[in-house]
Design a protein around this motif. Structure first.
Motif, PDB file in Angstrom:
ATOM      1  N   ILE A  31      18.671  57.715  61.909  1.00 22.42           N
ATOM      2  CA  ILE A  31      18.899  56.648  60.930  1.00 22.42           C
ATOM      3  C   ILE A  31      18.256  55.387  61.479  1.00 22.42           C
ATOM      4  CG2 ILE A  31      20.663  55.139  59.928  1.00 22.42           C
ATOM      5  CD1 ILE A  31      20.550  57.872  58.702  1.00 22.42           C
TER       6      ILE A  31
ATOM      7  N   VAL B 274      22.028  54.633  53.816  1.00 21.88           N
ATOM      8  CA  VAL B 274      21.508  54.808  55.183  1.00 21.88           C
ATOM      9  C   VAL B 274      20.173  55.538  55.056  1.00 21.88           C
ATOM     10  CG1 VAL B 274      23.793  54.811  56.258  1.00 21.88           C
ATOM     11  CG2 VAL B 274      22.742  56.993  55.641  1.00 21.88           C
TER      12      VAL B 274
ATOM     13  N   MET C 215      16.589  62.355  59.441  1.00 18.08           N
ATOM     14  CA  MET C 215      17.655  63.147  58.812  1.00 18.08           C
ATOM     15  C   MET C 215      17.121  64.409  58.151  1.00 18.08           C
ATOM     16  SD  MET C 215      19.055  61.261  55.362  1.00 18.08           S
ATOM     17  CE  MET C 215      19.194  59.590  55.948  1.00 18.08           C
TER      18      MET C 215
ATOM     19  N   VAL D 165      24.253  63.903  58.881  1.00 19.25           N
ATOM     20  CA  VAL D 165      24.099  62.477  58.593  1.00 19.25           C
ATOM     21  C   VAL D 165      25.029  62.046  57.460  1.00 19.25           C
ATOM     22  CG1 VAL D 165      22.521  60.751  57.652  1.00 19.25           C
ATOM     23  CG2 VAL D 165      21.762  62.261  59.491  1.00 19.25           C
TER      24      VAL D 165
ATOM     25  N   MET E 109      28.489  59.582  57.437  1.00 20.52           N
ATOM     26  CA  MET E 109      28.603  58.438  56.530  1.00 20.52           C
ATOM     27  C   MET E 109      29.928  58.499  55.764  1.00 20.52           C
ATOM     28  SD  MET E 109      25.981  57.208  53.566  1.00 20.52           S
ATOM     29  CE  MET E 109      26.087  55.554  52.875  1.00 20.52           C
TER      30      MET E 109
ATOM     31  N   THR F 275      32.939  57.943  58.072  1.00 19.22           N
ATOM     32  CA  THR F 275      33.068  56.545  58.498  1.00 19.22           C
ATOM     33  C   THR F 275      33.678  55.696  57.386  1.00 19.22           C
ATOM     34  OG1 THR F 275      31.131  56.858  59.891  1.00 19.22           O
ATOM     35  CG2 THR F 275      31.780  54.587  59.440  1.00 19.22           C
TER      36      THR F 275
ATOM     37  N   TYR G 235      26.223  54.705  63.435  1.00 17.76           N
ATOM     38  CA  TYR G 235      24.928  55.307  63.784  1.00 17.76           C
ATOM     39  C   TYR G 235      24.310  54.629  65.016  1.00 17.76           C
ATOM     40  CZ  TYR G 235      25.242  57.698  59.294  1.00 17.76           C
ATOM     41  OH  TYR G 235      25.649  58.472  58.251  1.00 17.76           O
TER      42      TYR G 235
END
Ligand code: ASP
Ligand code: MG
Length: 406
Positions: free
Chosen positions: A251, A343, A348, A354, A358, A361, A399
């Motif tokens: 990222i 992102v 990726m 990935v 996201m 989070t 990230y």
């Protein structure tokens, strides 16, 4: 010794002091042995000012007259820059878009370049001068003055760099490069040394304001090396180039875009042709649809949600409402308070997890995801606008963008 096309944005040439600073910089480059072609934008917020003036005298100004008006802004800037260069003993001459050989189609206020006949610019360079070219303008085949649209000076610079086979196209602006995220939101944001065209294009599409998307596309197509850098500190900025596979970062950046709103057409029958007809009506009205989500249907009905720019919301709402009966829809809703958080990173493509990181989070921080969309190198989530800055900060940390070096 290099041939450089240097483009200066509005804030970089906003007043006489700035214009003298730019001239000093050009003189330094020349002393180093470089050849320089300048492209200038209108001073400060002049383009906005001219647009406002047009609005004051006309509810629906003709495209031809709009272009005549707007291109006056860049014309002032190039003459002043050239004068400032002469003061330093640097031989220079200014050129309008037409004089510089920019031939465009006749699509006023948003014209496309069809040809760059740069012989006059080349001759000026060969005579040892610094050509100063007005950004974002050209001349149509009908010999009318045309404007390339907002942000068009970037495109002028890239097109000139291509036509002259320049070593680089430097886009000077009020930020010092391309950042991992907006430094005003996340102070840990880092300036990148380089980024690939694909990533830069995804960032522009995700809402990153600079450089203008069209110029990045042009540069990518013609393989022009771009350097986004500061006209205030003059330090090296960010290179936009072909991707280096070894360097592909998982990222590279987090971008938030709050310029769109969400519309939902509720309770439409889940049968062939509804989406086709809805988006056809929107396309016919030139509504710029971005994200689209259709839910799983229950009892044969479903909801379709999509995002559009804020200034097209009422138009899009009108279209949905007027066709609501025809679709058999239950109703139409709009929500202006959303933000699309993305992102982006070429790495990726070859690394799983990935998107999962996201979503996790955002979940850990209690931020609800309203819509999701992806491309090969981007994952975007629509969230409540009030949570957008927080989403950007926690993703930037997740990230580890503050500590990775690229
Ligand atoms: N001055 C114009 C604008 O602000 C063109 C440009 O600078 O690219 O959009
Ligand atoms: Mg500009």
């Amino acid at each position: 010794m290099a041939l450089l096309v240097q483009k200066f944005g509005g804030s970089s040439v906003a007043d006489p002091d700035r214009i003298r600073e730019v001239a000093n910089h050009v003189a330094r480059c020349r002393n180093r042995g470089d050849q320089v072609v300048l492209v200038a934008s209108a001073m400060g917020k002049e383009t906005d000012e001219l647009l406002r003036l047009a609005g004051d005298v006309s509810g629906d100004p003709l495209g031809r007259e709009m272009d005549m008006l707007i291109t006056a802004g860049e014309r002032k800037a190039i003459a002043l820059l050239s004068m400032a260069l002469h003061e330093l003993g640097v031989d220079s001459e200014s050129f309008t878009g037409s004089q510089a050989g920019f031939v465009t189609n006749a699509n006023h206020t948003n014209a496309r370049i069809v040809d760059v006949r740069a012989d006059r610019i080349l001759a000026s360079l060969n005579a040892g001068r610094v050509p100063v070219v007005a950004g974002a303008q050209g001349v149509s085949q009908e010999a009318n003055v045309t404007f390339l649209g907002r942000g068009g000076s970037d495109t002028t610079a890239v097109a000139l760099a291509k036509a002259l086979d320049a070593d680089a196209c430097e886009l000077y602006t009020d930020v010092s490069g391309v950042f991992t995220t907006d430094p005003r939101v996340v102070p840990e944001a880092r300036r990148m040394h380089s980024i690939s065209f694909d990533e830069m294009l995804e960032m522009a599409a995700a809402g990153c304001p600079k450089p203008a998307m069209r110029s990045v596309e042009y540069a990518h197509r013609h393989n022009v090396r771009l350097h986004v850098r500061s006209a205030f500190t003059w330090e090296p900025g960010t290179w936009v180039t072909e991707e280096d596979p070894v360097e592909a970062a998982l990222i590279r950046s987090v971008v938030a875009d709050d310029t769109e709103a969400k519309l939902t057409v509720q309770g439409v029958p889940d049968k062939p042709g509804i989406a086709a007809s809805l988006f056809r009506h929107l396309a016919d009205a030139d509504v710029n649809v971005d994200l689209i989500v259709q839910n799983v249907s229950t009892d044969g009905v479903t909801d379709i949600s999509f995002t559009v720019p804020h200034d097209q919301v009422s138009q899009a709402l009108g279209i949905c409402e007027s066709h609501s009966d025809e679709f058999g829809a239950g109703g139409v809703r709009s929500d202006n308070r959303i933000s699309k958080v993305s992102v982006i990173g070429a790495g990726m493509k070859s690394n799983p997890g990935v998107a999962a990181l996201m979503f996790q989070t955002l979940a850990d921080n209690g931020i609800n995801i309203e819509m999701i969309s992806t491309s090969a190198i981007r994952v975007s989530c629509v969230v409540d606008q009030d949570r957008a800055d927080e989403a950007v900060a926690v993703l930037h940390a997740a990230y580890e963008l503050e500590s990775t070096d690229f």
